[in-house]
Scaffold this active site. Structure first.
Site, PDB file in Angstrom:
ATOM      1  N   VAL A   1       0.863  -1.181   0.000  1.00 16.79           N
ATOM      2  CA  VAL A   1       0.000   0.000   0.000  1.00 16.79           C
ATOM      3  C   VAL A   1       0.898   1.228   0.000  1.00 16.79           C
ATOM      4  CG1 VAL A   1      -1.720   1.340   1.291  1.00 16.79           C
ATOM      5  CG2 VAL A   1      -1.895  -1.152   1.202  1.00 16.79           C
TER       6      VAL A   1
ATOM      7  N   ALA B   1       4.516   4.174   2.833  1.00 19.59           N
ATOM      8  CA  ALA B   1       4.010   2.930   2.243  1.00 19.59           C
ATOM      9  C   ALA B   1       4.207   1.795   3.243  1.00 19.59           C
ATOM     10  CB  ALA B   1       4.767   2.604   0.959  1.00 19.59           C
ATOM     11  N   LYS B   2       3.607   0.683   2.995  1.00 21.91           N
ATOM     12  CA  LYS B   2       3.845  -0.511   3.811  1.00 21.91           C
ATOM     13  C   LYS B   2       3.492  -1.723   2.975  1.00 21.91           C
ATOM     14  CE  LYS B   2       5.234  -1.371   8.044  1.00 21.91           C
ATOM     15  NZ  LYS B   2       6.126  -0.545   8.876  1.00 21.91           N
ATOM     16  N   GLY B   3       4.146  -2.835   3.267  1.00 20.40           N
ATOM     17  CA  GLY B   3       3.847  -4.059   2.537  1.00 20.40           C
ATOM     18  C   GLY B   3       3.752  -5.231   3.484  1.00 20.40           C
TER      19      GLY B   3
ATOM     20  N   ASP C   1      10.430  -5.088   8.340  1.00 23.50           N
ATOM     21  CA  ASP C   1       9.453  -4.905   9.423  1.00 23.50           C
ATOM     22  C   ASP C   1       9.359  -6.269  10.112  1.00 23.50           C
ATOM     23  OD1 ASP C   1       7.413  -2.914  10.553  1.00 23.50           O
ATOM     24  OD2 ASP C   1       6.136  -4.635  10.224  1.00 23.50           O
TER      25      ASP C   1
END
Ligand code: NAD
Length: 429
Positions: A72, A117-119, A158
């Site tokens: 995202v 953003a992050k995934g 992460d």
């Protein structure tokens, strides 16, 4: 070969606040304070891009398993988007969206030229072999090759990922890109373009912001006591660096339990113990095992550092917290429903988007060094990171004084104001 799939109904988030709602409730308060116009509000609350991919991976038994992966991109108004990749069986699109937005606000608070953003991939890396994780990581990278890019979207580790996965990601992206591209990802091993000072960066930022807050509260670090929840990368470094500043660390905890020593825990000893025992404190004898690990949050200490998981301070325990200062090492450790209780008690909170931003700051330095093709000394990294953390703290503190609002909302105000102003200058179609 991974393919883009249609949206699947996500599994429900159970037993905890929806992190997206939690983020939005703070965003809404800050937007009100800023008098954000409706158009800008609508632009900033929505994610720019949400990519969902199916990742078929040949497992060691020869069978193909299909994993669902997300990326995202919340916002790129300030620059290329930045954010980690999480491997966990509880990865959920709403959580990824919330974490992506938090990255936008975090980068804006510390004034670095990144969006958020992050995934994540729904998987249980603890049950997968290194080979399976490598194939999954490479397939995910290939599926996201048009999303990632050193000037477009820059992932990082992460939960469940680390330098090893970042090395595979960098390698796979470089192959598809036809050239070695270290700046596409941060958190890489030191030998392949990682930055000195990255490992301790988040814990160091927690220490720096804790000291800045203690100064405002008139608290002498050498007379102060603290409890740290979580003894992983963030918690152990925060505890070590705070103790080096003279703070007595009375309690630390990890998944094995919470450990209390009235006279102060020898943090270096505890870290050495953890390193020798599979990364866990089980059986640590330098402190007493507390009956109930959650009681660490209610300990009679001056400073509380939640540095483990989300939603540990809630409306169920917030009224019993004794600390005068909470410094959020973890992302989202305080549920939105606990905010008002904490504020009424007059506890100062250095919020996650400020307190743990030392990590993304040094990730940014890693990216700058990769782009410069030049390695900075550790001293350059820490001096610059400390200055950024202190400047950000002062800005948030001044904003909290100006509007007479808690530090958490002040951090959102600083961040949203910066992004909104930039958006106004850049304009829309
Ligand atoms: P980590 O995996 O290295 O450590 C997590 C620690 O928390 C471990 O000691 C684990 O045993 C402990 N833990 C897990 N559940 C617990 C519980 N219920 N009670 C007590 N302890 C528990 O992770 P980390 O990198 O230290 O990250 C911790 C938090 O900080 C996460 O919220 C992460 O998103 C956030 N964060 C990390 C970074 C970074 O640079 N590593 C940067 C910003 C934010």
């Amino acid at each position: 070969m991974a393919v883009t799939t249609v949206y699947k109904e996500p599994a429900p988030i159970v037993d905890r606040e929806n992190p997206l709602e939690s983020m939005m409730s703070r965003f809404n308060i800050a937007a009100d304070i800023l008098g954000l116009d409706e158009q800008t509000y609508n632009v900033l609350k929505a994610a720019d891009k949400q990519v969902i991919v199916s990742i078929p991976v040949t497992m060691d038994d020869g069978k193909v398993q299909v994993f669902e992966g997300y990326r995202v991109v919340h916002n790129t108004i300030l620059g290329p988007s930045k954010g980690g990749i999480r491997y966990d069986k509880n990865v959920h699109l709403d959580e990824v969206k919330a974490l992506a937005a938090w990255m936008t606000w975090k980068c804006a608070v510390v004034d670095i030229p990144y969006g958020g953003a992050k995934g994540g991939i729904i998987c249980d890396p603890t049950t997968m072999s290194p080979g399976e994780i490598e194939r999954m990581t490479r397939a995910y990278t290939l599926a996201m090759k048009d999303v990632f890019g050193p000037d477009r979207d820059i992932p990082a580790p992460d939960m469940g990922t680390g330098p090893r996965e970042m090395a595979w990601l960098m390698d796979e992206f470089s192959k598809t890109n036809g050239m070695t591209t270290p700046a596409v990802v941060t958190g890489k091993p030191l030998v392949m373009g990682g930055s000195l000072g990255r490992t301790e960066a988040t814990g160091r930022g927690v220490m720096v912001s804790a000291l800045a807050a203690m100064k405002k509260l008139g608290m002498d670090p050498t007379k102060a006591t603290a409890a740290v929840q979580g003894f992983g990368n963030v918690g152990s470094w925060a505890a070590k660096l705070l103790s080096e500043q003279g703070v007595t660390i009375k309690a630390v905890s990890d998944v094995s339990g919470a450990y209390w020593n009235e006279n102060g825990i020898n943090v270096d000893e505890a870290i050495a113990y953890k390193n020798a025992h599979n990364g866990r404190l089980d059986g640590y004898t330098g402190a007493q095992l507390m009956d109930n690990a959650d009681d660490l949050l209610l300990a009679d200490v001056d400073v509380l550092v939640p540095a483990a998981v989300e939603d540990v301070i809630t409306e169920h325990n917030a009224d019993r917290i004794k600390a005068k200062l909470i410094v959020e090492g973890a992302n989202g450790p305080t549920s939105a429903s606990a905010d008002s209780i904490i504020n009424e008690k007059g506890i100062m909170v250095v919020p996650d988007i400020l307190a743990n931003s030392g990590g993304v700051t040094v990730s940014y330095f890693e990216w700058v060094q990769n782009k410069q093709g030049f390695k900075w000394t550790e001293q350059m990294v820490t001096e610059r990171a400390d200055r950024i953390m202190n400047d950000a703290f002062e800005k948030v503190y001044a904003t909290s004084q100006k509007y007479n609002i808690p530090m958490r909302i002040a951090a959102y105000v600083v961040a949203i104001d910066k992004v909104a102003q930039t958006y106004k200058f850049r304009g829309a179609y």
